[in-house]
Design a protein around this motif. Structure first.
Motif, mmCIF file in Angstrom:
data_model
loop_
_atom_site.group_PDB
_atom_site.id
_atom_site.type_symbol
_atom_site.label_atom_id
_atom_site.label_comp_id
_atom_site.label_asym_id
_atom_site.label_seq_id
_atom_site.Cartn_x
_atom_site.Cartn_y
_atom_site.Cartn_z
ATOM 1 N N GLY A 1 0.666 -1.202 0.337
ATOM 2 C CA GLY A 1 -0.033 -0.402 0.288
ATOM 3 C C GLY A 1 1.247 1.388 -0.357
ATOM 4 O O GLY A 1 0.376 2.473 -0.321
ATOM 5 N N ARG A 2 1.738 1.353 0.859
ATOM 6 C CA ARG A 2 2.589 2.282 0.815
ATOM 7 C C ARG A 2 3.250 2.195 -0.488
ATOM 8 O O ARG A 2 4.189 3.753 -0.667
ATOM 9 N N ASN A 3 3.031 1.669 -1.047
ATOM 10 C CA ASN A 3 4.671 1.421 -2.346
ATOM 11 C C ASN A 3 3.970 0.565 -3.220
ATOM 12 O O ASN A 3 4.911 -0.857 -4.157
ATOM 13 N N PRO A 4 3.240 1.175 -4.069
ATOM 14 C CA PRO A 4 2.387 0.824 -5.008
ATOM 15 C C PRO A 4 3.001 0.161 -6.057
ATOM 16 O O PRO A 4 3.606 1.109 -6.336
ATOM 17 N N LEU A 5 2.906 -0.268 -7.022
ATOM 18 C CA LEU A 5 3.359 -0.876 -8.699
ATOM 19 C C LEU A 5 2.618 0.207 -9.492
ATOM 20 O O LEU A 5 1.316 -0.106 -9.603
ATOM 21 N N ARG A 6 3.429 1.249 -10.658
ATOM 22 C CA ARG A 6 2.693 2.090 -11.199
ATOM 23 C C ARG A 6 3.460 1.710 -12.756
ATOM 24 O O ARG A 6 4.949 1.956 -12.974
ATOM 25 N N ILE A 7 2.278 1.099 -13.624
ATOM 26 C CA ILE A 7 3.366 1.003 -14.577
ATOM 27 C C ILE A 7 2.433 1.787 -16.016
ATOM 28 O O ILE A 7 1.628 2.235 -15.840
ATOM 29 N N ARG A 8 3.091 2.214 -16.910
ATOM 30 C CA ARG A 8 3.724 2.997 -17.227
ATOM 31 C C ARG A 8 3.648 2.537 -19.448
ATOM 32 O O ARG A 8 5.169 2.099 -19.203
ATOM 33 N N ILE A 9 2.587 2.838 -20.331
ATOM 34 C CA ILE A 9 3.103 2.439 -21.403
ATOM 35 C C ILE A 9 2.714 3.692 -22.173
ATOM 36 O O ILE A 9 1.564 4.087 -22.216
ATOM 37 N N HIS A 10 3.680 3.779 -22.776
ATOM 38 C CA HIS A 10 3.532 4.833 -24.026
ATOM 39 C C HIS A 10 4.342 4.704 -25.059
ATOM 40 O O HIS A 10 5.610 3.759 -25.462
ATOM 41 N N THR A 11 3.927 5.714 -26.851
ATOM 42 C CA THR A 11 5.161 5.322 -27.736
ATOM 43 C C THR A 11 6.141 6.451 -27.785
ATOM 44 O O THR A 11 5.928 7.224 -27.556
ATOM 45 N N GLU A 12 7.365 5.680 -28.372
ATOM 46 C CA GLU A 12 8.513 6.579 -28.622
ATOM 47 C C GLU A 12 8.372 6.684 -30.218
ATOM 48 O O GLU A 12 9.585 6.088 -29.929
ATOM 49 N N GLY A 13 8.175 7.541 -30.984
ATOM 50 C CA GLY A 13 8.715 6.870 -32.075
ATOM 51 C C GLY A 13 8.686 6.668 -32.815
ATOM 52 O O GLY A 13 6.724 5.726 -32.964
ATOM 53 N N GLU A 14 8.844 5.179 -33.538
ATOM 54 C CA GLU A 14 8.580 3.904 -33.543
ATOM 55 C C GLU A 14 8.398 2.760 -32.889
ATOM 56 O O GLU A 14 8.533 1.127 -33.341
ATOM 57 N N SER A 15 8.559 3.086 -31.587
ATOM 58 C CA SER A 15 8.718 1.865 -30.256
ATOM 59 C C SER A 15 7.581 2.204 -29.415
ATOM 60 O O SER A 15 7.342 3.355 -29.008
ATOM 61 N N LEU A 16 7.533 1.127 -28.718
ATOM 62 C CA LEU A 16 6.807 0.834 -27.422
ATOM 63 C C LEU A 16 7.480 0.678 -26.468
ATOM 64 O O LEU A 16 7.844 0.154 -25.840
ATOM 65 N N VAL A 17 7.520 1.688 -25.216
ATOM 66 C CA VAL A 17 7.621 1.532 -24.021
ATOM 67 C C VAL A 17 6.648 1.433 -22.757
ATOM 68 O O VAL A 17 6.264 2.087 -22.544
ATOM 69 N N TYR B 1 10.732 0.380 -10.055
ATOM 70 C CA TYR B 1 11.062 -0.767 -9.328
ATOM 71 C C TYR B 1 12.241 -0.882 -8.174
ATOM 72 O O TYR B 1 12.358 0.041 -8.192
ATOM 73 N N THR B 2 11.534 -1.510 -7.262
ATOM 74 C CA THR B 2 11.250 -2.000 -6.015
ATOM 75 C C THR B 2 11.272 -3.632 -6.343
ATOM 76 O O THR B 2 10.414 -4.073 -5.705
ATOM 77 N N PRO B 3 12.528 -4.086 -6.579
ATOM 78 C CA PRO B 3 12.622 -5.301 -6.443
ATOM 79 C C PRO B 3 12.578 -6.928 -5.278
ATOM 80 O O PRO B 3 12.926 -5.759 -4.122
ATOM 81 N N ARG B 4 11.853 -7.040 -5.717
ATOM 82 C CA ARG B 4 12.161 -8.205 -3.872
ATOM 83 C C ARG B 4 12.800 -9.396 -3.449
ATOM 84 O O ARG B 4 13.864 -9.531 -4.204
ATOM 85 N N SER B 5 13.491 -9.347 -2.507
ATOM 86 C CA SER B 5 14.936 -9.109 -1.747
ATOM 87 C C SER B 5 14.448 -10.922 -1.998
ATOM 88 O O SER B 5 15.688 -11.324 -2.232
ATOM 89 N N GLU B 6 13.950 -11.166 -1.715
ATOM 90 C CA GLU B 6 13.628 -13.266 -2.127
ATOM 91 C C GLU B 6 14.120 -13.272 -4.109
ATOM 92 O O GLU B 6 13.228 -12.840 -4.287
ATOM 93 N N GLY B 7 14.015 -14.504 -4.211
ATOM 94 C CA GLY B 7 14.815 -14.356 -5.697
ATOM 95 C C GLY B 7 13.304 -14.999 -6.019
ATOM 96 O O GLY B 7 12.095 -15.941 -5.130
ATOM 97 N N ASN B 8 12.564 -14.755 -7.224
ATOM 98 C CA ASN B 8 10.864 -15.050 -7.665
ATOM 99 C C ASN B 8 11.290 -16.747 -8.392
ATOM 100 O O ASN B 8 11.606 -17.125 -9.610
#
Length: 493
Positions: free
Chosen positions: A422-438, A443-450
């Protein structure tokens, strides 16, 4: 490119070789000129040596037969003129009696023309001289001898200059050279132009070269314009011993005769070079076409192999998506059974969409955005306000294409690899740059391996790009954000 470089090297080699061959051709022309002149010079030596031999035989006969009869002298003259066709007359004179007997070709006794005092001429003439007779120039060779009784005699032969040249020309009719002969006093004895016979040498006929050869006894080469042919020629002067004295023979070779041979040599050399280049170019074209066929077959084989690999990856999409979704459902059942039921119903709708698109490799950007929003709604049930998705797409690019389910895969990876609170929500943004999609997220990686991450999704995306284009995805991250760039493929025509 390699074939072109080889062709250029071949042409350069032909040009260098051509320069070398040209130098060799020049040297060859000089050797040809020398050989032609030496052949003509040796011909003159042989012919005039035969004339000297005729005179020597006549003198020896008079020396041993002081009282030869008229018949004997006629037979002798007839025989000697057969030995040397250049000889027009043989004559004998006993100095004490001033008796002159002259025999023409065939041994016929010759009567002097009216007003012609041969006795007086013979008595005054040197051993070799050019003199004028009736309507002709004559070269006389003579010698003074004493017979066995001690009486003094003069024996000589006359060679008509024009007849002598005609005879010599018949001996070498195809010669590419001509000769002139000058006696020690510089008188022209032998020349293709009848008007020059019996005249003294001048500058145009090589007087300077004549004096040099007469003085040194060495051959001399001059470059001049022929007064006979009116063309440039190379003339070589040789010393020639006749009657114990040094004469000078000049052999002229017109440059046109040699240049024609050199031009022919150059023509065939160039023809050979052109044929060689064309032959190599033909081989290069054939080899290039053969290589192209092999390249196309190899590319087809690689495409078939890539397509097979891609198909194997696609076959993993359904289990992969279902595996990750069931893991999420399992986690949701333990913490919130009510949301788990809603998640199951939404999952069935989304998975039906997956099944409908399971054989699709590429999809339009518009369809992928819509499907990603469906998947986001599925995950929204699980995470609530702890995740947030925003999109900004250029309308002009909505029909461009990307690998099917690639956006869903990247969003799914963001959910798996980041701590979501709740304090660190995941924000994902999808947008175009030129002829590419970004696609980017905080980035808040988990401490344990996935342990759930199998890397199948990203491998599938890379496989699609390897099959359709030389471009590939790019991934970057820093302490604050994770970013993935997908190249957009043009719309299908």
């Amino acid at each position: 490119m390699t074939g072109t470089i080889l062709l250029i090297l071949l042409v350069a080699g032909v040009l260098v070789t051509g320069r070398i061959i040209n130098g060799m051709a020049v040297q060859m022309s000089e050797r040809v000129i020398t050989q032609i002149s030496q052949y003509h010079y040796r011909l003159l030596q042989a012919e005039f040596g035969r004339s000297e031999k005729v005179l020597a035989v006549a003198a020896q006969f008079i020396r041993t037969h002081p009282a030869a009869s008229e018949t004997e002298l006629q037979v002798l003259a007839s025989t000697l003129t057969e030995m040397d066709p250049k000889v027009g007359r043989i004559w004998f004179m006993e100095e004490s009696r001033q008796t002159l007997r002259s025999y023409s070709r065939g041994g016929e006794l010759q009567v002097p023309a009216p007003g012609e005092d041969l006795r007086r001429q013979v008595a005054r003439m040197p051993d070799d001289s050019v003199r004028s007779r009736v309507n002709e120039q004559v070269w006389s060779m003579s010698c003074r001898i004493r017979d066995s009784r001690g009486a003094a005699h003069i024996c000589g032969i006359d060679l008509p200059l024009q007849e002598m040249y005609d005879y010599m020309a018949e001996q070498n009719p195809h010669s590419r050279s001509y000769a002139i002969l000058l006696d020690p006093e510089g008188m022209i004895v032998y020349h293709p132009n009848p008007q020059m016979l019996g005249r003294p040498a001048n500058e145009s006929s090589g007087f300077e070269a004549f004096r040099e050869v007469l003085a040194t006894g060495r051959q001399t080469i001059t470059y001049t314009v022929s007064e006979y042919l009116g063309v440039d020629e190379e003339r070589i002067y040789y010393p020639l011993q006749l009657g114990g004295r040094r004469w000078v023979a000049g052999i002229g070779i017109p440059r046109l005769a040699i240049e024609q041979d050199i031009d022919d040599f150059h023509f065939y050399t160039i023809l050979t070079a052109v044929i060689s280049v064309l032959f190599f170019a033909t081989l290069l074209i054939v080899a290039q076409r053969r290589w192209r066929r092999e390249y196309d077959l190899r590319r087809l084989s690689e495409q078939e192999s890539a397509q097979l690999h891609l198909q194997q990856v696609l076959e993993q999409i359904d289990p992969h998506f279902l595996f990750n979704s069931l893991n999420s459902l399992y986690a949701l059942i333990r913490c919130n059974p009510e949301q788990a039921r809603e998640f199951t119903l939404t999952l069935s709708k989304v998975y039906r969409h997956v099944l409908e698109r399971r054989k699709q490799i590429l999809s339009t950007l518009s369809d992928e955005i819509d499907f990603t929003w469906q998947y986001y709604s599925l995950q929204k049930i699980r995470f609530g306000d702890r995740i947030e998705l925003t999109t900004a797409i250029d309308p002009a690019l909505r029909n461009w294409r990307i690998p099917a389910m690639s956006l869903q895969t990247l969003v799914e990876n963001a959910l798996k690899h980041n701590r979501i609170t709740g304090r660190n929500p995941l924000r994902i943004r999808i947008h175009t740059e030129g002829e590419s999609l970004v696609i980017e997220n905080n980035y808040t990686p988990r401490s344990e391996g996935n342990a759930e991450s199998l890397g199948v999704g990203l491998e599938r995306i890379r496989s699609v790009y390897r099959f359709y284009t030389e471009e590939n995805i790019s991934i970057s991250s820093d302490a604050e954000a994770f970013r993935c760039r997908l190249p957009l493929l043009p719309p299908e025509k």
